[in-house]
Design an enzyme around this catalytic site. Structure first.
Site, PDB file in Angstrom:
ATOM      1  CB  VAL A 170      -0.960  -0.005   1.205  1.00  0.00           C
ATOM      2  CG1 VAL A 170      -1.603   1.371   1.392  1.00  0.00           C
ATOM      3  CG2 VAL A 170      -2.046  -1.070   1.014  1.00  0.00           C
ATOM      4  CD  GLU A 171       2.444   3.736   3.844  1.00  0.00           C
ATOM      5  OE1 GLU A 171       2.849   4.733   3.210  1.00  0.00           O
ATOM      6  OE2 GLU A 171       1.599   3.821   4.750  1.00  0.00           O
ATOM      7  CB  THR A 172       6.629   2.433  -1.337  1.00  0.00           C
ATOM      8  OG1 THR A 172       7.081   1.197  -0.762  1.00  0.00           O
ATOM      9  CG2 THR A 172       6.668   3.520  -0.281  1.00  0.00           C
TER      10      THR A 172
END
Length: 376
Positions: free
Chosen positions: A160-162
């Site tokens: 989700v983040e990167t």
């Protein structure tokens, strides 16, 4: 300022500017996220040598007298050389887009969980998650064994983040944090609180780069100053990041092992309960449901399964030995009926990473989707 400084780190007058290669003979800067290359686990971290050059104040904040007057106090509070703080802040630039991006969405905008979810639980992230899991299976198992956090939720966070390091942000962290420290938008509904938060993050960033021999003018991240594969803020990096590959240097930009261990350690420190699922499905009794009461605690677990059922929302498939509390999680679907889950302590822990039930559910769903794909 030139680089002609006493070489000994113990010299009382030495201003050890770990900036832009301001080095004496034989010393160097470790630029996490900039120049450090990935090395085998057994290879100790060795900062690269850099060539000294001019350290003038070229940033827009270096021209702001009101900002530069704060430097001596910041340096004293942080226990850092004043010139180190002066050069770092004085080379930072104001970024108008950061001001705009930090503002919340307008009121009255209905959220749509299905649209939000589709941004993260999608084929690119799932395929990348499978590849990442396969490449780092041993490390994920070690982190799960040490911290009790299932691999799929660590994978969910990094996806989700990167997208597992593919998109770590391209804004200089010193610019983002300086903008939010010295020019936080006053129209924000929590301007005073958020301004104080980002001022602390700027200070933590300067302390972190000094301690880690990193160049504060080089590291890049999100518009809010989050860094690396897991997008840790500087304060989180200082508290929760771990050297999981045992190289002697925490590198959340290039070391999957450090990123995996740090996310798992973060969850463990926030109270992750080993063996507890983050949520349960719920069924409803519309005639007797006390929705306002159930939603009043927001995402904070506050009801036993029996108490929640008595209020009209019955958690499904709860183990007989479950002794925790639950929160009713509501996810709006635009004009359609919302989606509901019974969130446990572990759901709440995921929201400590990002204070949003939509975010936490995306992490769970992506992790589950990658886990399912791994199982074929």
């Amino acid at each position: 300022m030139s680089a002609s400084l006493p070489h000994s780190p113990d010299h009382p007058d030495r201003t050890r500017l770990r900036l832009l290669g301001a080095l004496a003979t034989g010393a160097g800067l470790g630029l996490a996220g900039c120049a450090t290359s990935q090395k085998p686990v057994q290879t100790p971290y060795v900062p690269p040598q850099r060539t000294p050059h001019d350290l003038g104040l070229r940033g827009s904040y270096g021209q702001r007298e009101d900002v530069m007057q704060q430097v001596p106090g910041m340096a004293r509070q942080l226990g850092l050389p004043e010139e180190y703080v002066r050069v770092a802040v004085g080379n930072a630039d104001f970024i108008p887009s950061v001001q705009r991006l930090i503002l919340p969405a307008g009121r009255g905008v209905r959220r749509n969980w299905r649209v939000y979810r589709s941004r993260f639980v999608e084929p690119i992230r799932i395929r990348a998650g499978v590849a990442f899991w396969q490449q780092n299976a041993d490390t994920l198992r070690q982190a799960e064994s040490r911290y009790g956090v299932p691999a799929k939720y660590v994978v969910g966070i990094l996806g989700v983040e990167t997208i597992f390091g593919r998109n770590m942000g391209n804004i200089r962290v010193i610019d983002a944090l300086s903008t939010l420290s010295f020019d936080f938008p006053p129209s924000h509904p929590r301007a005073a609180e958020r301004h104080a938060f980002f001022r602390n993050e700027l200070e933590q960033y300067l302390r972190l780069t000094w301690k880690n021999h990193d160049d504060p003018l080089e590291l890049r991240g999100s518009y809010a100053g989050a860094m690396g594969m897991p997008q840790f803020m500087p304060s989180s990096w200082a508290k929760y990041a771990v050297d999981f590959d045992h190289r002697g240097h925490i590198d959340l930009f290039h070391s999957p092992a450090d990123a995996i261990g740090s996310v798992a350690h973060y969850f463990q420190q926030y109270g992750w309960v080993n063996g507890m699922p983050p949520e349960f499905e719920v069924t409803f009794e519309p005639q007797g449901m006390h929705l306002d009461t159930l939603l009043a605690p927001d995402i904070v677990p506050s009801f036993t399964p029996a108490a929640m059922a008595a209020l009209g929302a019955t958690p499904r498939d709860v183990p007989a030995d479950f002794h925790g509390q639950l929160a009713l999680i509501e996810l709006e679907n635009g004009s359609d009926a919302p989606s509901y889950y019974a969130g446990t302590q572990n759901f709440y822990v995921i929201t400590r990473y990002n204070n949003s039930s939509y975010y936490a559910q995306s992490v769970i769903d992506l992790g589950n989707a990658v886990d399912k794909a791994m199982r074929g």
